[in-house]
Write a protein that holds these residues in place. Structure first.
Motif, mmCIF file in Angstrom:
data_model
loop_
_atom_site.group_PDB
_atom_site.id
_atom_site.type_symbol
_atom_site.label_atom_id
_atom_site.label_comp_id
_atom_site.label_asym_id
_atom_site.label_seq_id
_atom_site.Cartn_x
_atom_site.Cartn_y
_atom_site.Cartn_z
ATOM 1 N N GLY A 154 11.476 90.657 105.292
ATOM 2 C CA GLY A 154 10.892 91.007 106.572
ATOM 3 C C GLY A 154 11.202 92.419 107.037
ATOM 4 O O GLY A 154 12.177 93.039 106.636
ATOM 5 N N TYR A 155 10.341 92.925 107.912
ATOM 6 C CA TYR A 155 10.502 94.258 108.489
ATOM 7 C C TYR A 155 9.836 94.269 109.852
ATOM 8 O O TYR A 155 9.041 93.400 110.197
ATOM 9 N N GLY A 156 10.165 95.283 110.612
ATOM 10 C CA GLY A 156 9.526 95.450 111.915
ATOM 11 C C GLY A 156 10.066 94.478 112.947
ATOM 12 O O GLY A 156 11.232 94.116 112.947
ATOM 13 N N ALA A 157 9.173 94.052 113.850
ATOM 14 C CA ALA A 157 9.586 93.245 114.999
ATOM 15 C C ALA A 157 9.093 91.805 114.916
ATOM 16 O O ALA A 157 9.082 91.094 115.924
ATOM 17 N N ALA A 158 8.690 91.344 113.737
ATOM 18 C CA ALA A 158 8.172 89.979 113.629
ATOM 19 C C ALA A 158 9.225 88.947 114.026
ATOM 20 O O ALA A 158 8.927 87.964 114.712
ATOM 21 N N TYR A 159 10.463 89.161 113.583
ATOM 22 C CA TYR A 159 11.523 88.214 113.916
ATOM 23 C C TYR A 159 11.724 88.147 115.426
ATOM 24 O O TYR A 159 11.797 87.058 116.012
ATOM 25 N N GLU A 160 11.797 89.308 116.081
ATOM 26 C CA GLU A 160 11.986 89.310 117.538
ATOM 27 C C GLU A 160 10.804 88.677 118.262
ATOM 28 O O GLU A 160 10.978 87.938 119.234
ATOM 29 N N ALA A 161 9.587 88.963 117.788
ATOM 30 C CA ALA A 161 8.399 88.429 118.459
ATOM 31 C C ALA A 161 8.346 86.907 118.392
ATOM 32 O O ALA A 161 7.890 86.252 119.334
ATOM 33 N N THR A 162 8.826 86.333 117.280
ATOM 34 C CA THR A 162 8.808 84.873 117.162
ATOM 35 C C THR A 162 9.939 84.217 117.952
ATOM 36 O O THR A 162 9.855 83.028 118.275
ATOM 37 N N HIS A 163 10.969 84.968 118.276
ATOM 38 C CA HIS A 163 12.113 84.389 118.996
ATOM 39 C C HIS A 163 12.103 84.678 120.494
ATOM 40 O O HIS A 163 12.742 83.954 121.267
ATOM 41 N N GLU A 164 11.400 85.715 120.915
ATOM 42 C CA GLU A 164 11.416 86.079 122.329
ATOM 43 C C GLU A 164 10.177 85.598 123.075
ATOM 44 O O GLU A 164 10.029 85.855 124.275
ATOM 45 N N CYS A 165 9.279 84.897 122.393
ATOM 46 C CA CYS A 165 8.114 84.326 123.069
ATOM 47 C C CYS A 165 8.492 82.993 123.706
ATOM 48 O O CYS A 165 9.605 82.491 123.501
ATOM 49 N N ASP A 166 7.575 82.425 124.479
ATOM 50 C CA ASP A 166 7.799 81.050 124.933
ATOM 51 C C ASP A 166 6.825 80.069 124.287
ATOM 52 O O ASP A 166 6.926 78.869 124.500
ATOM 53 N N LEU A 167 5.869 80.580 123.487
ATOM 54 C CA LEU A 167 4.995 79.724 122.685
ATOM 55 C C LEU A 167 4.704 80.438 121.366
ATOM 56 O O LEU A 167 4.128 81.519 121.349
ATOM 57 N N LEU A 168 5.121 79.825 120.281
ATOM 58 C CA LEU A 168 4.878 80.359 118.941
ATOM 59 C C LEU A 168 3.809 79.502 118.269
ATOM 60 O O LEU A 168 3.954 78.273 118.183
ATOM 61 N N ILE A 169 2.746 80.158 117.799
ATOM 62 C CA ILE A 169 1.663 79.447 117.117
ATOM 63 C C ILE A 169 1.666 79.868 115.651
ATOM 64 O O ILE A 169 1.438 81.030 115.325
ATOM 65 N N LEU A 170 1.937 78.910 114.777
ATOM 66 C CA LEU A 170 1.945 79.138 113.332
ATOM 67 C C LEU A 170 0.544 78.852 112.805
ATOM 68 O O LEU A 170 0.049 77.730 112.902
ATOM 69 N N LEU A 171 -0.093 79.868 112.256
ATOM 70 C CA LEU A 171 -1.476 79.745 111.802
ATOM 71 C C LEU A 171 -1.545 79.782 110.280
ATOM 72 O O LEU A 171 -1.284 80.817 109.662
ATOM 73 N N GLY A 172 -1.848 78.644 109.672
ATOM 74 C CA GLY A 172 -2.081 78.596 108.239
ATOM 75 C C GLY A 172 -0.905 79.055 107.407
ATOM 76 O O GLY A 172 -1.086 79.732 106.400
ATOM 77 N N THR A 173 0.298 78.685 107.803
ATOM 78 C CA THR A 173 1.472 79.082 107.043
ATOM 79 C C THR A 173 2.395 77.898 106.822
ATOM 80 O O THR A 173 2.647 77.110 107.738
ATOM 81 N N ASP A 174 2.871 77.777 105.593
ATOM 82 C CA ASP A 174 3.911 76.797 105.270
ATOM 83 C C ASP A 174 5.204 77.569 104.992
ATOM 84 O O ASP A 174 5.908 77.313 104.025
#
Length: 580
Positions: free
Chosen positions: A256-276
């Motif tokens: 991983g790189y960038g802010a993906a980790y922070e974006a998934t942890h600092e939201c209040d609703l995470l929507i996983l689209l087509g990912t296992d």
């Protein structure tokens, strides 16, 4: 008209299912089928040097075309060699039909020469694995196998004894219309209603996308704009969602790189689209999570879900976007875009500092030059290991390029065989194998397949004389590296001895010219680039928690390796962020 035998009927059904080539190695039990192919002009036999290559090639072809592909192995050891490539195809949801030919039917169960039980052996890496022990099972059993592979997305295996293949096919056998494409799946109204309510109630929504967003780029962008959501992706989602994405916050996971980790942890609703997405250590446990997936068995495998939605991503978003209340508050999105750009700014110097003089060559530099010189519609096949790092960070998707690897199964030696399958689909399309020296040498014999079939695959060999990712794993675990060094030949000389174009690059100033010359060459080519085995360094500070888990610690370590043209895109996206 002469009566068909079972082998001829088998081949005819493959042709009706859209199969145009059968990859494999000939052998006695397989001879009736190969001979049937010889006598028809509608399907080609593709001779490879190892059956594992055959399975990888078929899986790559299926991923490029979205259609059924096929491979074959002779009895016992022959079809056993298929298994690793079939595991990869199955986990990649690539529709592949594998023919496992078998010993004479009268000898099954008696310890005959080369006896195995392929109908049992392949069950874990297939949706369907059965044996044709009687000609009367044809064509129904093969038709059923085709429909399992296409309909469920993955592998079907048909075991066929050589003597049964030579027997007359049954008269007046029922041949029905074959399913050769999958339908889209729309969620029920109840799930859509619940999801609308959750989105409207949330202040900060993040989208995390996987390979299931293929074909849904437009719908994802429209939805992200509607709810002002940052968009992150897994490695298999990169080629489908990163390009032309003003909401991009990078990738999460081991690389991983960038802010993906922070974006998934600092939201209040995470929507996983087509990912296992397999690494639950990277998923939050204190925010609401929704997962949308066309495979219901994938729902909730990685995290506790507040809502599970069974549906195709594109169809789901088409239903959803018109119904949600548009959001006007961009503060969360803009904050994540800024974090993303800042994160990339901090690491990009690692591959730009004095690269023209650094010997051995920075592999990051090789990947960035490759990204610049490759065609806009190139197909990249990527070896597992450090090549995954360079592909994740330096290859720039654009909606036309494809990036294929063993991203779910994680096998070594996948890139060259997958390049074979990709190149057979279209000889005029540029196919580049990003190979590590460990992976390339493991199935190096099938470089001869490129020469034999005059496939213009370009192998760019990242040659650091080591199993680099394994060394990194040992390092993270506090172990000294051991058993990871490779004593390699001059691979360019090997390529030339095989009858292909080969050039060795040891200095950075040689790289651009060498790649350009290889790309211009009409046939197969290999560029052996001697790269720095110490390309990844440990950053000054690693937390105790990161050291105890390879996933997080490896992620932080590879952040020291640069990010290529993604920084330019992140800076561009920042222009849309309102200044105070």
């Amino acid at each position: 008209m002469a009566k068909q035998n079972v082998a001829e009927q088998f081949v005819d059904i493959l042709v009706r299912a859209g199969v145009r080539r059968l990859y494999g190695v000939v052998g006695d039990s397989l001879n009736p089928v190969v001979d049937a192919i010889r006598r028809t002009g509608d399907i080609d036999w593709v001779q490879v040097r190892h059956e594992e290559t055959a399975a990888f090639a078929a899986g790559a072809e299926a991923q490029i075309t979205g259609k059924l592909a096929a491979c074959a192995g002779s009895c016992g050891p022959g079809n056993l060699h298929l298994i690793n490539g079939l595991y990869d195809a199955h986990r990649s949801m690539a529709p592949v039909l594998a023919l496992a030919s078998h010993i004479p039917s009268s000898e099954i169960g008696l310890g005959y020469f080369q006896e195995t039980h392929p109908d049992q052996l392949f069950r874990e890496c297939s949706h369907y694995s059965e044996m044709i022990s009687n000609p009367k099972q044809m064509p129904r059993l093969l038709q059923t196998a085709v429909q399992h592979a296409v309909g469920q997305g993955g592998v079907s295996v048909v075991t066929l004894p050589g003597d049964v293949a030579s027997e007359p096919a049954p008269e007046k056998a029922v041949e029905h219309a074959l399913v050769t494409a999958r339908p889209t799946v729309r969620p029920g109204d109840t799930e859509i209603d619940k999801l609308v309510d959750m989105i409207d109630a949330a202040d900060r929504v993040t989208l995390f996308c996987g390979s299931g967003t293929a074909g849904a780029h437009k719908e994802v962008m429209e939805f992200a704009e509607t709810v002002k959501s940052p968009v992150g992706h897994a490695l298999r989602g990169k080629e489908w969602i990163q390009y032309q994405n003003p909401y991009d916050v990078g990738m999460s996971g081991l690389l991983g790189y960038g802010a993906a980790y922070e974006a998934t942890h600092e939201c209040d609703l995470l929507i996983l689209l087509g990912t296992d997405f397999p690494y639950n250590a990277f998923l939050p446990d204190d925010v609401k999570i929704v997962q949308v997936d066309v495979r219901p068995e994938h729902l909730g495998r990685r995290s506790k879900l507040d809502l599970a939605v069974w549906g195709d991503v594109r169809e789901t978003l088409r239903c959803l976007t018109p119904r949600v209340r548009p959001k006007s508050d961009r503060r969360f999105l803009d904050k994540m875009l800024k974090k993303h750009a800042d994160a990339l700014e901090g690491v990009v110097k690692a591959y730009t500092r004095k690269v023209e003089k650094h010997v051995p060559i920075h592999p990051e530099y090789v990947a960035s030059v490759l990204d610049e010189l490759a065609e806009d519609d190139a197909v990249f096949t990527v070896d597992t290991g450090m090549c995954n790092v360079w592909a994740a960070r330096y290859l720039s998707p654009n909606g036309k390029r494809r990036i294929i690897g063993s991203f779910s199964h994680g096998s070594m030696a996948n890139a060259l065989p997958q390049a074979i399958g990709a190149q057979f689909v279209d000889r005029g399309r540029q196919v580049v194998s990003m190979s590590g020296d460990g992976g390339f040498s493991m199935l190096m014999g099938d470089f001869l397949t490129l020469v034999q079939h005059d496939l213009p695959v370009k192998v760019v060999l990242f040659n650091n004389s080591s199993l680099g990712m394994v060394e990194l794993e040992m390092l993270v675990s506090g172990l000294p590296s051991y058993g990871t060094g490779n004593r390699n030949p001059d691979f360019a000389a090997v390529a030339r001895a095989c009858g292909a174009y080969g050039v060795r690059v040891e200095k950075p100033k040689q790289l651009v010219g060498a790649l350009k010359d290889a790309f211009k060459h009409k046939g197969p080519a290999l560029v052996d680039v001697v790269t720095d085995p110490n390309a990844l360094s440990i950053p000054p500070r690693i937390s105790a928690e990161m050291v105890t888990g390879f996933a997080l610690s490896a992620s932080k370590i590879v952040l020291d390796g640069g990010v290529g043209r993604m920084l330019q895109m992140a800076r561009s996206n920042l222009r849309n962020v309102p200044r105070p």
